[in-house]
Scaffold this motif. Structure first.
Motif, PDB file in Angstrom:
ATOM      1  N   UNK A  37       0.970  -0.962  -0.234  1.00 14.83           N
ATOM      2  CA  UNK A  37       0.197   0.160   0.158  1.00 14.83           C
ATOM      3  C   UNK A  37       1.017   1.288   0.089  1.00 14.83           C
ATOM      4  N   UNK A  38       0.161   2.296  -0.792  1.00 14.75           N
ATOM      5  CA  UNK A  38       0.910   3.862  -0.286  1.00 14.75           C
ATOM      6  C   UNK A  38       1.407   3.959   0.584  1.00 14.75           C
ATOM      7  N   UNK A  39       0.850   3.748   2.347  1.00 12.02           N
ATOM      8  CA  UNK A  39       1.328   3.981   3.208  1.00 12.02           C
ATOM      9  C   UNK A  39       2.401   3.543   3.893  1.00 12.02           C
ATOM     10  N   UNK A  40       2.465   1.716   3.685  1.00 12.22           N
ATOM     11  CA  UNK A  40       2.959   0.776   4.215  1.00 12.22           C
ATOM     12  C   UNK A  40       3.888   1.573   3.019  1.00 12.22           C
ATOM     13  N   UNK A  41       4.836   2.033   2.025  1.00 20.64           N
ATOM     14  CA  UNK A  41       6.064   2.045   1.092  1.00 20.64           C
ATOM     15  C   UNK A  41       6.567   3.099   1.256  1.00 20.64           C
ATOM     16  N   UNK A  42       5.437   4.062   1.681  1.00 20.53           N
ATOM     17  CA  UNK A  42       5.999   5.871   2.392  1.00 20.53           C
ATOM     18  C   UNK A  42       6.560   5.615   4.113  1.00 20.53           C
TER      19      UNK A  42
END
Length: 119
Positions: A20-25
């Motif tokens: 997910x974007x949040x996990x990647x960031x």
């Protein structure tokens, strides 16, 4: 496949799904902060250590920002691979040898709850 068996739908694995974007960031931010913490430690050791090895700390402090940015901007490439269906019948055959008999058992019904009795 015999004529009486119905075709089963393909099962896809989730290991190729992107983060997910949040996990990647969050992961990228953590990598950057760890790198910058090491750089800060190198600056502190540069001042504290009175030995020729201090110049290694200077070089590390000068080079680490480049690697920190490269690591922070690294993209998760798992999403670029194509999803392949998993043949669950083949994996089940591999998990249980053909010479073994299937296990037999019985279904145990759960006792009814109060909510079930009021219906």
């Amino acid at each position: 496949m015999s004529s009486n068996e119905s075709p089963t739908p393909a099962v896809h694995t989730v290991t190729t799904a992107p983060r997910s974007l949040a996990e990647d960031q969050a992961m990228r931010t953590k990598r950057y902060l760890v790198s910058m913490s090491i750089r800060t430690l190198c600056f502190v050791l540069l001042v504290v250590v009175d030995h020729p090895v201090r110049w290694l700390f200077l070089v590390a402090a000068a080079v680490l920002p480049y690697f920190a940015v490269v690591l922070a901007n690294a993209v998760d490439h798992r999403s670029e691979t194509e999803m392949t269906p998993l043949d669950h019948r083949r994996s089940l055959r591999a998990a249980t040898p053909a010479d073994r008999e299937p296990l037999e058992g019985r279904v145990i019904e759960a006792p009814p709850t109060q909510r079930d009795q009021h219906v």
